[in-house]
Design an enzyme around this catalytic site. Structure first.
Site, PDB file in Angstrom:
ATOM      1  N   ASP A   1     -12.881  -0.023 -23.766  1.00 28.55           N
ATOM      2  CA  ASP A   1     -13.064   0.190 -22.331  1.00 28.55           C
ATOM      3  C   ASP A   1     -12.557   1.563 -21.877  1.00 28.55           C
ATOM      4  O   ASP A   1     -11.775   2.207 -22.565  1.00 28.55           O
ATOM      5  CB  ASP A   1     -12.315  -0.892 -21.534  1.00 28.55           C
ATOM      6  CG  ASP A   1     -13.045  -2.225 -21.579  1.00 28.55           C
ATOM      7  OD1 ASP A   1     -14.286  -2.210 -21.619  1.00 28.55           O
ATOM      8  OD2 ASP A   1     -12.363  -3.266 -21.569  1.00 28.55           O
TER       9      ASP A   1
ATOM     10  N   PRO B   1       0.823  -1.216   0.000  1.00 29.06           N
ATOM     11  CA  PRO B   1       0.000   0.000   0.000  1.00 29.06           C
ATOM     12  C   PRO B   1       0.857   1.266   0.000  1.00 29.06           C
ATOM     13  O   PRO B   1       0.333   2.366  -0.164  1.00 29.06           O
ATOM     14  CB  PRO B   1      -0.804  -0.118   1.304  1.00 29.06           C
ATOM     15  CG  PRO B   1       0.006  -1.001   2.191  1.00 29.06           C
ATOM     16  CD  PRO B   1       0.745  -1.940   1.289  1.00 29.06           C
TER      17      PRO B   1
ATOM     18  N   GLU C   1       2.256  -7.723   9.248  1.00 30.62           N
ATOM     19  CA  GLU C   1       2.650  -6.305   9.223  1.00 30.62           C
ATOM     20  C   GLU C   1       3.456  -5.976   7.971  1.00 30.62           C
ATOM     21  O   GLU C   1       3.735  -4.809   7.683  1.00 30.62           O
ATOM     22  CB  GLU C   1       3.485  -5.951  10.465  1.00 30.62           C
ATOM     23  CG  GLU C   1       2.671  -5.869  11.747  1.00 30.62           C
ATOM     24  CD  GLU C   1       1.451  -4.965  11.629  1.00 30.62           C
ATOM     25  OE1 GLU C   1       1.592  -3.840  11.129  1.00 30.62           O
ATOM     26  OE2 GLU C   1       0.357  -5.406  12.017  1.00 30.62           O
TER      27      GLU C   1
ATOM     28  N   ARG D   1      -6.272  -9.476 -19.688  1.00 32.47           N
ATOM     29  CA  ARG D   1      -7.335  -9.094 -20.612  1.00 32.47           C
ATOM     30  C   ARG D   1      -6.837  -8.164 -21.720  1.00 32.47           C
ATOM     31  O   ARG D   1      -7.505  -7.964 -22.728  1.00 32.47           O
ATOM     32  CB  ARG D   1      -8.549  -8.524 -19.885  1.00 32.47           C
ATOM     33  CG  ARG D   1      -8.314  -7.236 -19.158  1.00 32.47           C
ATOM     34  CD  ARG D   1      -9.457  -6.942 -18.207  1.00 32.47           C
ATOM     35  NE  ARG D   1     -10.753  -6.924 -18.873  1.00 32.47           N
ATOM     36  CZ  ARG D   1     -11.179  -5.945 -19.655  1.00 32.47           C
ATOM     37  NH1 ARG D   1     -10.416  -4.895 -19.869  1.00 32.47           N
ATOM     38  NH2 ARG D   1     -12.368  -5.992 -20.216  1.00 32.47           N
TER      39      ARG D   1
HETATM   40  N1  SAM Z   1       1.833  -2.528   7.729  1.00 29.93           N
HETATM   41  C1  SAM Z   1       1.639  -2.322   6.323  1.00 29.93           C
HETATM   42  C2  SAM Z   1       1.429  -0.835   6.048  1.00 29.93           C
HETATM   43  O1  SAM Z   1       0.725  -0.181   6.804  1.00 29.93           O
HETATM   44  O2  SAM Z   1       1.938  -0.337   5.028  1.00 29.93           O
HETATM   45  C3  SAM Z   1       0.420  -3.067   5.808  1.00 29.93           C
HETATM   46  C4  SAM Z   1       0.595  -4.537   5.773  1.00 29.93           C
HETATM   47  S1  SAM Z   1      -0.769  -5.339   5.007  1.00 29.93           S
HETATM   48  C5  SAM Z   1      -1.780  -5.746   6.371  1.00 29.93           C
HETATM   49  C6  SAM Z   1      -0.117  -6.889   4.505  1.00 29.93           C
HETATM   50  C7  SAM Z   1       0.285  -6.964   3.040  1.00 29.93           C
HETATM   51  O3  SAM Z   1      -0.817  -6.716   2.207  1.00 29.93           O
HETATM   52  C8  SAM Z   1       1.338  -6.003   2.575  1.00 29.93           C
HETATM   53  O4  SAM Z   1       2.629  -6.450   2.897  1.00 29.93           O
HETATM   54  C9  SAM Z   1       1.100  -5.981   1.073  1.00 29.93           C
HETATM   55  O5  SAM Z   1       1.777  -7.056   0.422  1.00 29.93           O
HETATM   56  C10 SAM Z   1      -0.393  -6.211   0.961  1.00 29.93           C
HETATM   57  N2  SAM Z   1      -1.173  -4.986   0.672  1.00 29.93           N
HETATM   58  C11 SAM Z   1      -1.970  -4.324   1.537  1.00 29.93           C
HETATM   59  N3  SAM Z   1      -2.563  -3.279   0.982  1.00 29.93           N
HETATM   60  C12 SAM Z   1      -2.163  -3.250  -0.301  1.00 29.93           C
HETATM   61  C13 SAM Z   1      -2.437  -2.378  -1.394  1.00 29.93           C
HETATM   62  N4  SAM Z   1      -3.230  -1.328  -1.272  1.00 29.93           N
HETATM   63  N5  SAM Z   1      -1.853  -2.648  -2.590  1.00 29.93           N
HETATM   64  C14 SAM Z   1      -1.025  -3.710  -2.723  1.00 29.93           C
HETATM   65  N6  SAM Z   1      -0.719  -4.573  -1.710  1.00 29.93           N
HETATM   66  C15 SAM Z   1      -1.283  -4.347  -0.509  1.00 29.93           C
END
Ligand code: SAM
Length: 258
Positions: free
Chosen positions: A179, A99, A126, A164
């Site tokens: 699209d 994220p 985490e 796609r």
């Molecule tokens: N502690 C992290 C933070 O706040 O940035 C979030 C960890 S999240 C619970 C667990 C995993 O979900 C991350 O390591 C990532 O691989 C994935 N993830 C969560 N949100 C995402 C997003 N918006 N886009 C891509 N991957 C995501």
């Protein structure tokens, strides 16, 4: 050539969702793309097959350990190399779903889709030990400014959106060039769609669509796409790239709005 996607995930079974259904399943059957999941647990060396541990410095949650992920990445790279995807010595890029990256757009999906192979690294808990990210990750991608429980859904979103776009995956009727965001449509949003019955819930289908005049219908749809984009996503409208006809339509729309 078949696109090769490797995924490093604690939940390989989640990927049945794209392997077993719809357009992505059809393309997988036709070998447009191939999927190989690697479970980091299979690369853990202790008898409990530990893949996570408590964070240094304390705090809540667990962190994915570097070494099992490192070994899984090596296995994925080896597979891609064995398939001779290595391009002039470059191996497939390792993509970490997070994220904390800039959210991906249609242009980013098109760039990714051009790669012969990719390795997706799905975090959980985490997140992942930062040293592994620094040492092995080529690209960090987010699918939006919100936090998922894991990278799996994000990896599937990317794979679905890429597949796609690949040649031969969608038939003419489904064509991705029609699209929203398509460069072939100057990145405009799609027009609205209607089907039978002609009247539903006291709402009739727009008369323009019932005229049978293909040129009129195309013009009406184009105008609707421009109107929607102007209203919902003005940031997508690049007037310097619009055709003369579209510019004229846009002026008509803006005139009407005054
Ligand atoms: N502690 C992290 C933070 O706040 O940035 C979030 C960890 S999240 C619970 C667990 C995993 O979900 C991350 O390591 C990532 O691989 C994935 N993830 C969560 N949100 C995402 C997003 N918006 N886009 C891509 N991957 C995501």
């Amino acid at each position: 050539m078949t696109k090769q996607y490797d995924v490093i995930t604690l939940f390989p079974e989640m990927f049945d969702a794209i392997a077993d259904s719809g357009v992505t399943r059809r393309a997988l059957d036709e070998k447009v793309w191939a999927l190989k999941c690697w479970n980091p647990r299979d690369f853990a060396t202790d008898k409990y097959r530990t893949i996570d541990d408590r964070p240094f410095g304390g705090g809540p949650g667990m962190v994915m350990k570097a070494e099992p992920l490192n070994a899984a990445i090596n296995a994925a790279i080896q597979r891609q190399q064995d398939l001779q995807l290595a391009n002039f010595g470059n191996t497939a890029k390792v993509v970490y779903l997070t994220p904390q990256a800039k959210p991906i757009t249609d242009a980013g999906i098109r760039q990714l889709a051009a790669e012969p192979g990719l390795i997706f690294l799905c975090g959980r808990y985490e997140g992942i030990d930062e040293r592994l990210i620094e040492a092995r990750v080529d690209l960090e991608i987010s699918i939006g400014d919100y936090v998922l429980s894991g990278g799996e859904l994000a990896a599937m979103v990317l794979i679905d959106a890429m597949v796609r776009l690949l040649p031969g995956v969608l038939n003419t009727a489904e064509s991705a060039t029609e699209d929203s965001f398509s460069p072939a449509r100057n990145h405009l949003l799609d027009h609205s769609h209607y089907t039978r019955p002609e009247v539903w819930n006291n709402a009739a289908v727009p008369t323009e669509l019932m005229s049978g005049n293909h040129a009129e219908i195309a013009k009406w749809r184009r105008k609707l796409a421009l109107t929607r984009t102007l209203k919902r996503r003005p940031d997508l409208l690049d007037v310097t790239k619009l055709s003369k006809e579209d510019l004229k339509l846009l002026q008509e729309i803006q005139q009407k709005q005054k």
